[in-house]
Design a protein around this motif. Structure first.
Motif, PDB file in Angstrom:
ATOM      1  N   GLY A  10       0.821  -1.210   0.000  1.00  0.00           N
ATOM      2  CA  GLY A  10       0.000   0.000   0.000  1.00  0.00           C
ATOM      3  C   GLY A  10       0.850   1.253   0.000  1.00  0.00           C
ATOM      4  N   PRO A  11       0.249   2.379   0.388  1.00  0.00           N
ATOM      5  CA  PRO A  11       0.964   3.657   0.423  1.00  0.00           C
ATOM      6  C   PRO A  11       2.184   3.596   1.336  1.00  0.00           C
ATOM      7  N   GLY A  16      10.318   4.569   5.649  1.00  0.00           N
ATOM      8  CA  GLY A  16       9.482   3.529   6.233  1.00  0.00           C
ATOM      9  C   GLY A  16      10.034   2.132   6.013  1.00  0.00           C
ATOM     10  N   ILE A  17       9.491   1.180   6.771  1.00  0.00           N
ATOM     11  CA  ILE A  17       9.965  -0.195   6.670  1.00  0.00           C
ATOM     12  C   ILE A  17       8.867  -1.165   6.225  1.00  0.00           C
ATOM     13  N   PRO A  52       7.731   5.273  10.392  1.00  0.00           N
ATOM     14  CA  PRO A  52       6.280   5.387  10.173  1.00  0.00           C
ATOM     15  C   PRO A  52       5.575   4.087  10.581  1.00  0.00           C
ATOM     16  N   PRO A  53       4.424   4.186  11.239  1.00  0.00           N
ATOM     17  CA  PRO A  53       3.680   2.973  11.596  1.00  0.00           C
ATOM     18  C   PRO A  53       3.317   2.185  10.340  1.00  0.00           C
ATOM     19  N   GLY A  66       1.030  -1.308   4.320  1.00  0.00           N
ATOM     20  CA  GLY A  66       1.392   0.059   3.955  1.00  0.00           C
ATOM     21  C   GLY A  66       1.660   0.919   5.172  1.00  0.00           C
ATOM     22  N   GLU A  67       1.822   2.200   4.920  1.00  0.00           N
ATOM     23  CA  GLU A  67       2.186   3.117   5.993  1.00  0.00           C
ATOM     24  C   GLU A  67       1.186   4.262   6.169  1.00  0.00           C
ATOM     25  N   GLN A  68      -0.095   3.965   5.929  1.00  0.00           N
ATOM     26  CA  GLN A  68      -1.147   4.930   6.200  1.00  0.00           C
ATOM     27  C   GLN A  68      -2.239   4.244   7.013  1.00  0.00           C
TER      28      GLN A  68
END
Length: 133
Positions: A10-11, A16-17, A52-53, A66-68
């Motif tokens: 995803g985004p 980010g990881i 980023p979560p 993803g990261e959103q």
């Protein structure tokens, strides 16, 4: 054995990881397609280091990594990247660590779980790198 759900990236955010976790989720879904297909909800992995979560959304036909994350995930697992990584290589029983080190990390709150604990355990069991499997 029927194929499991499709795992998609995803985004993303800079630094980010999620791509690293994508690989673990994809591997786990291929190894345990029934468990992956039966899982529903969103788990967020939050890191103490400020990455980023990462959100893992289990849908009917697709798992998105993803990261959103949404504002109201079903479960959140948080801690340091090192503690979460150590949990992934600890032998598990039903998504719960079977070693003192793994249980100690949970007891000392190095790893914190909130929300639907069963969903968090399913994710951990899915992406674990247990050498016995």
């Amino acid at each position: 054995m029927p194929p499991g759900p499709l795992v998609v990236l995803g985004p993303l955010k800079p630094g980010g990881i999620a791509p690293s976790l994508f690989v673990l989720v994809e591997r786990g879904a291929a190894r345990s397609p029934r468990m992956a297909a039966a899982t529903r909800g969103e788990v967020v992995l939050a890191f103490d280091e400020g990455y980023p979560p990462v959100s893992i959304r289990f849908g009917e036909r697709e798992i998105e990594v993803g990261e959103q994350p949404s504002e109201t995930p079903d479960a959140t697992v948080s801690g340091s990247l090192a503690a979460l990584s150590a949990l992934l290589v600890t032998p598990l029983f039903g998504g719960v660590p079977r070693s003192r080190a793994g249980l100690g990390a949970l007891a000392r709150r190095e790893i914190r779980v909130s929300g639907r604990r069963g969903l968090a355990r399913r994710l951990i069991a899915l992406i674990a790198l247990d050498p016995r499997r």
